[in-house]
Design a protein around this motif. Structure first.
Motif, PDB file in Angstrom:
ATOM      1  N   THR A   1       0.838  -1.201   0.000  1.00 42.02           N
ATOM      2  CA  THR A   1       0.000   0.000   0.000  1.00 42.02           C
ATOM      3  C   THR A   1       0.870   1.247   0.000  1.00 42.02           C
ATOM      4  OG1 THR A   1      -1.705  -1.170   1.249  1.00 42.02           O
ATOM      5  CG2 THR A   1      -1.808   1.240   1.244  1.00 42.02           C
ATOM      6  N   PRO A   2       0.643   2.185  -0.902  1.00 42.30           N
ATOM      7  CA  PRO A   2       1.524   3.355  -0.994  1.00 42.30           C
ATOM      8  C   PRO A   2       1.330   4.317   0.172  1.00 42.30           C
ATOM      9  CG  PRO A   2      -0.329   3.597  -2.478  1.00 42.30           C
ATOM     10  CD  PRO A   2      -0.421   2.207  -1.918  1.00 42.30           C
ATOM     11  N   SER A   3       2.312   5.184   0.343  1.00 41.07           N
ATOM     12  CA  SER A   3       2.216   6.226   1.360  1.00 41.07           C
ATOM     13  C   SER A   3       1.206   7.278   0.930  1.00 41.07           C
ATOM     14  CB  SER A   3       3.578   6.893   1.534  1.00 41.07           C
ATOM     15  OG  SER A   3       3.907   7.655   0.361  1.00 41.07           O
ATOM     16  N   ASP A   4       0.878   8.174   1.830  1.00 39.56           N
ATOM     17  CA  ASP A   4       0.107   9.351   1.445  1.00 39.56           C
ATOM     18  C   ASP A   4       0.942  10.176   0.469  1.00 39.56           C
ATOM     19  OD1 ASP A   4      -1.987   8.672   3.111  1.00 39.56           O
ATOM     20  OD2 ASP A   4      -1.190   9.804   4.817  1.00 39.56           O
ATOM     21  N   PRO A   5       0.306  10.958  -0.395  1.00 42.86           N
ATOM     22  CA  PRO A   5       1.075  11.779  -1.348  1.00 42.86           C
ATOM     23  C   PRO A   5       2.041  12.726  -0.632  1.00 42.86           C
ATOM     24  CG  PRO A   5      -1.230  11.692  -1.972  1.00 42.86           C
ATOM     25  CD  PRO A   5      -1.148  11.058  -0.615  1.00 42.86           C
ATOM     26  N   ILE A   6       3.225  12.854  -1.198  1.00 41.54           N
ATOM     27  CA  ILE A   6       4.260  13.747  -0.678  1.00 41.54           C
ATOM     28  C   ILE A   6       4.390  14.933  -1.621  1.00 41.54           C
ATOM     29  CG2 ILE A   6       6.723  13.975  -0.162  1.00 41.54           C
ATOM     30  CD1 ILE A   6       6.655  10.914   0.419  1.00 41.54           C
ATOM     31  N   ILE A   7       4.314  16.111  -1.087  1.00 38.26           N
ATOM     32  CA  ILE A   7       4.508  17.337  -1.862  1.00 38.26           C
ATOM     33  C   ILE A   7       5.678  18.092  -1.225  1.00 38.26           C
ATOM     34  CG2 ILE A   7       3.468  19.486  -2.683  1.00 38.26           C
ATOM     35  CD1 ILE A   7       0.736  18.171  -2.397  1.00 38.26           C
ATOM     36  N   PRO A   8       6.879  17.996  -1.794  1.00 39.17           N
ATOM     37  CA  PRO A   8       8.040  18.639  -1.189  1.00 39.17           C
ATOM     38  C   PRO A   8       7.856  20.152  -1.067  1.00 39.17           C
ATOM     39  CG  PRO A   8       8.706  17.091  -2.902  1.00 39.17           C
ATOM     40  CD  PRO A   8       7.225  17.262  -3.024  1.00 39.17           C
ATOM     41  N   ILE A   9       8.473  20.718  -0.038  1.00 41.64           N
ATOM     42  CA  ILE A   9       8.366  22.139   0.247  1.00 41.64           C
ATOM     43  C   ILE A   9       9.605  22.862  -0.285  1.00 41.64           C
ATOM     44  CG2 ILE A   9       8.113  23.873   2.070  1.00 41.64           C
ATOM     45  CD1 ILE A   9       7.037  21.553   3.837  1.00 41.64           C
ATOM     46  N   TYR A  10       9.390  23.928  -1.012  1.00 39.47           N
ATOM     47  CA  TYR A  10      10.508  24.748  -1.496  1.00 39.47           C
ATOM     48  C   TYR A  10      11.087  25.526  -0.313  1.00 39.47           C
ATOM     49  CZ  TYR A  10      13.043  28.285  -4.241  1.00 39.47           C
ATOM     50  OH  TYR A  10      14.013  29.106  -4.775  1.00 39.47           O
ATOM     51  N   GLY A  11      12.386  25.356  -0.082  1.00 46.59           N
ATOM     52  CA  GLY A  11      13.034  26.025   1.041  1.00 46.59           C
ATOM     53  C   GLY A  11      12.789  25.353   2.377  1.00 46.59           C
ATOM     54  N   GLY A  12      12.142  24.185   2.364  1.00 46.68           N
ATOM     55  CA  GLY A  12      11.868  23.439   3.589  1.00 46.68           C
ATOM     56  C   GLY A  12      12.144  21.968   3.387  1.00 46.68           C
ATOM     57  N   VAL A  13      11.851  21.158   4.385  1.00 46.94           N
ATOM     58  CA  VAL A  13      12.134  19.725   4.337  1.00 46.94           C
ATOM     59  C   VAL A  13      10.903  18.945   4.778  1.00 46.94           C
ATOM     60  CG1 VAL A  13      13.568  17.843   5.223  1.00 46.94           C
ATOM     61  CG2 VAL A  13      14.588  20.085   4.795  1.00 46.94           C
ATOM     62  N   THR A  14      10.593  17.877   4.046  1.00 53.43           N
ATOM     63  CA  THR A  14       9.577  16.912   4.441  1.00 53.43           C
ATOM     64  C   THR A  14      10.274  15.605   4.791  1.00 53.43           C
ATOM     65  OG1 THR A  14       7.916  17.910   2.983  1.00 53.43           O
ATOM     66  CG2 THR A  14       7.520  15.647   3.708  1.00 53.43           C
ATOM     67  N   GLU A  15       9.902  15.000   5.902  1.00 52.80           N
ATOM     68  CA  GLU A  15      10.524  13.759   6.365  1.00 52.80           C
ATOM     69  C   GLU A  15       9.488  12.643   6.395  1.00 52.80           C
ATOM     70  OE1 GLU A  15      12.311  12.016  10.580  1.00 52.80           O
ATOM     71  OE2 GLU A  15      12.796  14.077  10.008  1.00 52.80           O
TER      72      GLU A  15
END
Length: 229
Positions: free
Chosen positions: A122-136
């Motif tokens: 089962t895939p993860s929830d959608p990831i939308i990277p942040i410009y100038g920030g970090v998603t973990e």
């Protein structure tokens, strides 16, 4: 610094998935070992962030040097497959991934959204990277091996392909240990108290075994001993 105690037998393999040189402390306050990842696949693009600054204040605090570059694919329809260098046999694993958008996107025309698939589960929830920030994102409570497949797949709403800047890979290797012999650790601490140049070294001096402190030699026992300086 992290979600679990990495001193209890986990081998730490940290990857920078981008065109970067090997680095550790002082570029990483936590002295993780960041190894650049190469890929001969011509569909893999290595890109550099144009963000004037990157706020890496997420739980595992990746170094900014790791977040300044990333890998992606040349087409939105292409999956981004990630290597992990896990051992052949199944072992408990813990993986942390870090994402940061490399370009300031036009919200009217550009969208980067993707999901993580592990062994086609089962895939993860959608990831939308942040410009100038970090998603973990973390992969926990499972086992993995050299046959484990980790892929990033663009969502149907995305106009841009998936990307990833860096990831940490941990796996349980060998018996659990309390670390380097306590008397040896006390002796090294006394040396560090006398010589300030040695105080930048933190953590276990002998473990994990491929990454002992540069100025010590250790045995490979379950409870290592320091044999030379």
């Amino acid at each position: 610094m992290s979600h679990f105690d990495k001193s209890i037998g986990f081998t730490d393999l940290v990857l920078v998935l981008s065109p970067c040189v090997y680095f550790r402390y002082p570029d990483d306050d936590y002295d993780r070992y960041w190894d650049p990842s190469g890929d001969a696949n011509t569909s893999i693009l290595k890109v550099t962030s144009d963000a004037p600054g990157i706020d890496g204040l997420v739980e595992d605090q990746p170094p900014k040097l790791a977040m300044q570059t990333a890998i992606t694919t040349s087409e939105t329809s292409q999956q981004l497959s990630l290597g992990t260098a896990l051992p052949r046999d199944e072992v408990p694993i813990y993986i942390t991934m870090f994402f940061s958008e490399v370009n300031l996107l036009d919200p009217l025309t550009d969208t980067r959204s993707f999901q993580i698939f592990v062994d086609d589960d089962t895939p993860s929830d959608p990831i939308i990277p942040i410009y100038g920030g970090v998603t973990e994102m973390n992969i926990t409570n499972r086992t993995g091996s050299s046959n484990t497949s980790i892929t990033l797949v663009a969502t149907t709403a995305s106009t841009l392909p998936p990307l990833i800047n860096a990831m940490e890979v941990y796996y349980l290797q060998g018996p659990l240990t309390e670390g380097t012999n306590s008397k040896d650790v006390e002796g090294l601490a006394a040396l560090q108290a006398e010589f300030s140049i040695l105080q930048e070294w933190t953590g276990d001096p002998c473990l994990p075994s491929p990454y002992t402190w540069d100025w010590v030699d250790c045995t490979t026992d379950d409870t290592p001993r320091v044999t030379a300086l």
